[in-house]
Write a protein that holds these residues in place. Structure first.
Motif: not given
Length: 284
Positions: A92-116
């Motif tokens: 957070l803050g990296d793109r705005a040139g501000d001091p970074a807050v916290g480490p970089a984070r990996r985003v994990e998203v799993e996509l599901g489908a409703g199945v009948l």
């Protein structure tokens, strides 16, 4: 609600069961899922389903001509947006040139489908990470859903894992199982496509008579009612059928007795699960 829980300190993996595809375009769905993963700092399972033709027509002006194809294309669109950005987002803050807050984070998203049914299962096999089933008996999952998922996946990708949502309630004094099942599932029991799936699974229900359908859910074990240990034994049949994850749905208790009673049921069932696993480990 899940974002609120993350802000309150519950940084755990979460899932949305199934959201309705007509309610948000794929870009919005991708942004929301990615945002939730950032807020929790944990994996997110974002599930989607087409909704009834009547609802789709109300929102879009006309129903999907082929709902399974619509959901497949929707998931492919969401995944394209998720994969279009660097999966490791800057602090957070990296793109705005501000001091970074916290480490970089990996985003994990799993996509599901409703199945009948088979058609949606084949579509999920092509595009989903997880197939989310609702009120599907173990034998039906094993004999119908799982083969169709493998067929849809083909040789190019592994078939989606299977998550099954199961109605549960602990047998307590004054509780009537059929009443709880009706409170939890009356809307689904009135739905023609749920009735069709249940008939194919060997539990004949009539959408014009949800009260009788609720009793059939109890008699067939689709609505699991009993002691925590009896419930765990029934849930073990889903594991035998190839289900990877069972979601405890205490909606019947929630509707009739309130949130706290539903949470207490879920907690006791989970405690029984821990005891069963601990005993198994000790025997091993």
């Amino acid at each position: 609600m899940l974002a609120f829980m993350a802000g309150a300190g519950y940084r755990i993996p979460v899932g949305t069961s199934v959201s309705l595809t007509p309610m948000r375009p794929p870009l919005q769905a991708a942004v929301e899922a990615r945002s939730l993963a950032l807020l929790t700092g944990a994996p997110v399972t974002a599930g989607f389903v087409a909704a009834t033709p009547e609802f789709v027509a109300y929102v879009r002006g006309e129903p999907y001509r082929r709902p399974a194809v619509a959901v497949r294309d929707y998931l492919l669109g969401v995944r394209a947006f998720l994969d279009s950005a660097n999966p490791v987002l800057p602090p957070l803050g990296d793109r705005a040139g501000d001091p970074a807050v916290g480490p970089a984070r990996r985003v994990e998203v799993e996509l599901g489908a409703g199945v009948l049914r088979r058609g949606m299962a084949r579509a999920a096999g092509e595009s989903a990470d997880v197939a989310i089933t609702w009120m599907t008996p173990p034998d039906y999952v094993k004999g119908t859903i799982a083969p169709a998922l493998r067929e849809g996946a083909g040789d190019g990708r592994p078939p989606p894992r299977i998550t099954t949502v199961v109605h549960v309630a602990i047998a307590r004094p004054g509780r009537d199982a059929a009443h709880l099942a009706y409170a939890a599932a009356q809307g689904h029991l009135r739905s023609p496509h749920y009735a069709d799936m249940l008939r194919r699974a060997g539990c004949g229900v009539d959408p014009r008579d949800p009260g009788s359908g609720a009793r059939r859910l109890v008699d067939s074990g689709i609505f699991v009612f009993g002691t925590p240990e009896q419930i765990m034994a029934a849930l073990h049949e889903y594991e035998r059928a190839g289900v990877d994850e069972v979601v405890l749905n205490a909606a019947g208790v929630h509707v009739t007795e309130g949130c706290q009673a539903a949470v207490e049921d879920a907690a006791e069932i989970l405690e029984a699960s821990r005891a069963v696993r601990a005993a198994g480990a000790a025997v091993t």
